[in-house]
Design an enzyme around this catalytic site. Structure first.
Site, short mmCIF file in Angstrom:
data_model
loop_
_atom_site.label_atom_id
_atom_site.label_comp_id
_atom_site.label_asym_id
_atom_site.label_seq_id
_atom_site.Cartn_x
_atom_site.Cartn_y
_atom_site.Cartn_z
N ASN A 41 -3.57 -6.82 4.85
CA ASN A 41 -2.66 -6.18 3.90
C ASN A 41 -3.08 -6.49 2.47
O ASN A 41 -3.56 -7.59 2.17
CB ASN A 41 -1.20 -6.54 4.17
CG ASN A 41 -0.93 -8.02 4.31
OD1 ASN A 41 -1.81 -8.79 4.67
ND2 ASN A 41 0.29 -8.43 4.02
N GLU A 54 -2.96 -2.58 9.09
CA GLU A 54 -3.35 -1.58 10.10
C GLU A 54 -3.91 -0.32 9.46
O GLU A 54 -4.85 0.29 9.97
CB GLU A 54 -2.14 -1.19 10.96
CG GLU A 54 -1.52 -2.33 11.74
CD GLU A 54 -0.44 -3.09 10.97
OE1 GLU A 54 -0.54 -3.21 9.73
OE2 GLU A 54 0.50 -3.57 11.61
N CYS A 83 4.59 -1.48 11.54
CA CYS A 83 5.68 -0.69 10.95
C CYS A 83 5.56 0.77 11.40
O CYS A 83 4.53 1.20 11.93
CB CYS A 83 5.65 -0.80 9.42
SG CYS A 83 4.40 0.20 8.61
N CYS A 86 2.60 2.82 10.03
CA CYS A 86 1.33 2.45 10.66
C CYS A 86 1.24 2.99 12.09
O CYS A 86 0.18 3.41 12.53
CB CYS A 86 1.15 0.94 10.65
SG CYS A 86 0.75 0.32 8.99
N1 THU Z 1 2.69 -5.37 6.69
C1 THU Z 1 1.55 -5.04 7.34
O1 THU Z 1 0.44 -5.33 6.88
N2 THU Z 1 1.67 -4.35 8.51
C2 THU Z 1 2.83 -3.97 9.08
O2 THU Z 1 2.83 -3.28 10.07
C3 THU Z 1 4.10 -4.42 8.50
C4 THU Z 1 4.02 -5.04 7.16
C5 THU Z 1 2.59 -6.09 5.42
C6 THU Z 1 3.03 -5.33 4.21
C7 THU Z 1 3.41 -6.43 3.26
O3 THU Z 1 2.25 -6.84 2.56
C8 THU Z 1 3.88 -7.56 4.15
O4 THU Z 1 3.41 -7.24 5.46
C9 THU Z 1 5.38 -7.75 4.19
O5 THU Z 1 6.03 -6.56 4.45
#
Ligand code: THU
Length: 125
Positions: A41, A54, A83, A86
């Protein structure tokens, strides 16, 4: 192969840029030729511009020539499921056989799902 990908997913969380949420996420996508593609992320001071691990892994995979996703490995503190946004993006390159493996930050396997079970009744054109 899978062991290597699991290790890599936990490792790539260390590259996450998550100063706002302090919630690092790492993702490894294994494609149809068993090639691995990573993503983490990347947050932004303008919070809404944050990109999930993702979707960054998806961008890397497609940019490197991947066509179909066989396995998606996601590492995070609580071994969270991807999420909704994604799930839809991953579904574009997945099949009913595509597996999602969730890890904690130490690389311990916590859950396994099919992408279809995470996103039933997918929108596909
Ligand atoms: N995040 C992801 O990288 N993938 C997900 O499927 C859910 C959330 C990240 C986004 C943000 O940087 C952190 O997790 C908190 O929401």
């Amino acid at each position: 192969m899978l062991d290597e990908a699991i290790k890599l997913a936990a490792e790539v969380t260390k590259h996450a840029y998550a100063p706002y949420s302090e919630f690092p996420v790492g993702c490894v996508i294994i494609d149809q030729t068993n090639e691995m593609h990573v993503g983490c992320n990347v947050e932004n001071a303008s919070y809404g511009l944050t990109m999930c691990a993702e979707r960054n892994a998806t961008g890397n995979a497609i940019s490197s020539g991947a066509k179909q996703f066989k396995t998606i490995i996601i590492a995070s503190r609580e071994a969270v499921t991807p999420c909704g946004a994604c799930r839809q993006v991953l579904a574009e390159f997945s099949s009913p056989e595509t597996e999602v493996i969730l890890l904690d930050l130490d690389g311990n396997q916590r859950e396994r799902h099919s992408l279809t079970s995470l996103l039933p009744h997918q929108f596909k054109l």
